[in-house]
Enzyme design. Structure first.
Site, short mmCIF file in Angstrom:
data_model
loop_
_atom_site.label_atom_id
_atom_site.label_comp_id
_atom_site.label_asym_id
_atom_site.label_seq_id
_atom_site.Cartn_x
_atom_site.Cartn_y
_atom_site.Cartn_z
CE1 TYR A 56 -4.26 -0.99 -0.39
CE2 TYR A 56 -3.77 -2.57 1.35
CZ TYR A 56 -4.60 -2.10 0.34
OH TYR A 56 -5.77 -2.77 0.05
CB ALA A 149 3.41 -4.03 7.49
CE1 TYR A 244 -4.98 -8.06 10.42
CE2 TYR A 244 -6.77 -6.63 11.11
CZ TYR A 244 -5.53 -6.80 10.56
OH TYR A 244 -4.82 -5.69 10.15
CB THR A 304 1.23 -6.87 0.90
OG1 THR A 304 0.88 -7.15 2.25
CG2 THR A 304 0.18 -5.98 0.27
N1 LIG Z 1 -2.12 -6.01 2.88
C1 LIG Z 1 -3.37 -5.92 3.29
O1 LIG Z 1 -4.22 -6.77 3.01
C2 LIG Z 1 -3.77 -4.73 4.12
C3 LIG Z 1 -5.13 -4.41 4.21
C4 LIG Z 1 -5.53 -3.29 4.93
C5 LIG Z 1 -4.56 -2.52 5.57
N2 LIG Z 1 -3.23 -2.86 5.48
C6 LIG Z 1 -2.25 -2.02 6.22
O2 LIG Z 1 -1.43 -1.34 5.30
C7 LIG Z 1 -0.17 -1.06 5.92
C8 LIG Z 1 0.95 -1.53 5.00
O3 LIG Z 1 0.84 -2.93 4.82
P1 LIG Z 1 1.32 -3.69 3.50
O4 LIG Z 1 0.52 -4.93 3.45
O5 LIG Z 1 1.31 -2.75 2.36
O6 LIG Z 1 2.83 -4.06 3.92
P2 LIG Z 1 4.14 -4.36 3.08
O7 LIG Z 1 4.86 -5.43 3.81
O8 LIG Z 1 3.86 -4.56 1.64
O9 LIG Z 1 4.97 -2.98 3.24
C9 LIG Z 1 5.47 -2.56 4.49
C10 LIG Z 1 6.41 -1.39 4.33
O10 LIG Z 1 6.95 -1.06 5.63
C11 LIG Z 1 8.37 -0.88 5.50
N3 LIG Z 1 9.01 -1.14 6.79
C12 LIG Z 1 8.83 -2.17 7.64
N4 LIG Z 1 9.60 -2.01 8.75
C13 LIG Z 1 10.28 -0.84 8.57
C14 LIG Z 1 11.20 -0.11 9.36
N5 LIG Z 1 11.59 -0.53 10.57
N6 LIG Z 1 11.70 1.04 8.86
C15 LIG Z 1 11.32 1.50 7.64
N7 LIG Z 1 10.44 0.86 6.87
C16 LIG Z 1 9.91 -0.29 7.32
C17 LIG Z 1 8.77 -1.88 4.42
O11 LIG Z 1 10.07 -1.57 3.93
C18 LIG Z 1 7.63 -1.68 3.42
O12 LIG Z 1 7.91 -0.53 2.64
C19 LIG Z 1 -0.18 -1.79 7.28
O13 LIG Z 1 -0.55 -0.88 8.27
C20 LIG Z 1 -1.29 -2.82 7.09
O14 LIG Z 1 -1.89 -3.21 8.29
C21 LIG Z 1 -2.82 -3.93 4.74
#
Ligand SMILES: NC(=O)c1ccc[n+]([C@@H]2O[C@H](COP(=O)([O-])OP(=O)(O)OC[C@H]3O[C@@H](n4cnc5c(N)ncnc54)[C@H](O)[C@@H]3O)[C@@H](O)[C@H]2O)c1
Length: 428
Positions: A56, A149, A244, A304
């Protein structure tokens, strides 16, 4: 080197630079086609994305830069390639993003490091000032996207490292899910979390770090009364709640909502005199009410790197994708974020923060299509009746697997996976 995916327990241990590049470029094309139109006067010009390299966060950055022409600063934590191991996908994604941004004449700065640390916040503030200067903009951020995340976080004040867990609260959990690579059913079980595990998960995935970011950016003078901030959450259907929403991650997400309320109280005039008390900015914007605010956006369940490890997700999402594709309602990260910007946060011609559509709890809902009653009923019925023999017919496990592999640069159309690859990512 020839690179094939190495997947263990729904975790992919390597990535493919050319596939990552193609996937980023596909999202760029979508953003250009969907968002770049004339009536974008209220679109953000200077954007910070915390967690910019995947999922995201990456889509949020691409949509802002290539949809609106925004200058972007992105923060993520990646690993470069070594002699015999690929870089993380986010490393390649950042590389190709910066390259395409430069080609398009867009200002972009990608910072690699620990977003939870004080040092990274200071470094980011400097990068924002530089990006603003390069883009000839005032050094005030228009949009902050918080999309981290992470399984661990070190508290910058105490130096204590916390680990998050995905566990139920109060009772153990056991449920059917799919092994993504083999398409077979497995039982996912987890013991109930201890009080300490709940606390630790809130420390990692709750809202404390978002608040620290806002505080740091305010202290650096980078917020304005019109700054908008958004953090992402997931609510999901009742069948996922034990693991969850009512589990450790759900507690952390409740804390993210608490943080959102605090941020609004502290930094923005949220509309009512009670909420406005203690806000950081006097009424501003040349006599106009300020348009800044923080929101929680509830996003759709997608594949993701992070979501694939949540027990029920592979089964639920495989069925959800099947139904939503059949109905013509399916979206990926870039489609979701384009809709978040276009229909909610930056609706053309609409600069009033109060006009951003939300639910009664003030949350933006782009999970609305996923949560439609007819979709949820169809998903529930399909999950109930699916047997090992009907997995392929009833679910989109192949689509799930594709998205998972694509998030690591594999299974991307047009890529020759038998070709020798330069692991550094130079030349992608
Ligand atoms: N994937 C889903 O289905 C979904 C649905 C709704 C909401 N979300 C929310 O969206 C948000 C992002 O999730 P995602 O699924 O896109 O995750 P993702 O794993 O694809 O991306 C996570 C990002 O966080 C960065 N990151 C992690 N630890 C870090 C650190 N210590 N320092 C710097 N960067 C760091 C990673 O480099 C990456 O860019 C989260 O809050 C998640 O709960 C996800």
């Amino acid at each position: 080197m020839i690179i094939k995916p190495m997947v263990r327990n729904n975790i992919c241990l390597n990535s493919h630079p050319a596939g990552c590049a193609a996937s980023v470029r596909r999202q760029i094309e979508y953003a250009k086609k969907t968002l770049a139109h004339e009536d974008n006067a209220n679109a953000p010009k200077l954007v910070l994305v915390i967690g910019c390299s995947n999922g995201y966060g990456l889509a949020s950055r691409i949509a802002a830069a290539f949809g609106y022409g925004s200058a972007t600063v992105g923060v993520s934590r990646e690993k470069a390639a070594t002699e015999n191991h690929t870089a993380t996908p986010g490393f390649y994604n950042n590389l190709v993003f910066d390259k395409e941004a430069a080609k398009a004449g867009l200002v972009s700065k990608s910072l690699d490091g620990n977003a939870f640390s004080d040092e990274m916040k200071t470094e980011t503030a400097q990068a924002i000032r530089e990006a603003a200067a390069a883009a000839k903009l005032p050094a005030k951020i228009d949009l902050i996207v918080y999309s981290l995340a992470s399984p661990v976080r070190t508290d910058p004040k105490t130096g204590v490292m916390y680990k998050s867990v995905i566990k139920p609260i109060g009772a153990p959990y056991s449920g059917r899910t799919l092994d993504m690579m083999s398409g077979t059913f497995i039982t996912a079980s987890a013991e109930a979390a201890t009080e300490e595990e709940i606390f630790n998960t809130v420390k990692v995935m709750g809202g404390e770090d978002w608040e620290l970011w806002m505080e740091a950016l305010a202290n650096e003078g980078l917020l304005s009364p019109d700054t908008r901030a958004v953090a992402y959450t997931y609510l999901g259907p009742e069948l996922s709640w034990p693991i969850y929403r009512h589990g450790t991650i759900g507690k952390a997400k409740e804390d993210l909502e608490r943080a959102c309320r605090e941020i609004n109280k502290k930094f923005f005039s949220a509309g009512t005199s009670a909420e406005a008390e203690g806000r950081r900015f006097p009424s501003g914007n040349g006599g106009m009410p300020p348009n800044g605010r923080a929101w929680i956006s509830v996003n759709k369940a997608l594949v993701t790197r992070s979501s694939a490890v949540i027990p029920i997700i592979p089964f639920y999402v495989s069925v959800l994708f099947k139904i939503m594709k059949e109905q013509g309602l399916h979206e990926g990260c870039i489609e979701q974020i384009a809709r978040l910007y276009q229909d909610k946060l930056f609706r053309p011609g609409c600069t009033d923060k109060a006009a951003v559509p939300t639910d009664t709890d003030g949350r933006i809902r782009i999970d609305d299509w996923e949560m439609r009653e007819d979709i949820q009923w169809a998903v529930y019925e399909t999950m109930e009746k699916t047997t090992p023999e009907t997995v392929l017919a009833n679910t989109d496990i192949l689509g799930f697997r594709h998205d998972f592999l694509e998030a690591h640069g594999f299974d991307v159309a047009g890529i020759d996976y038998s070709a020798d690859v330069d692991l550094s990512g130079e030349g992608i």
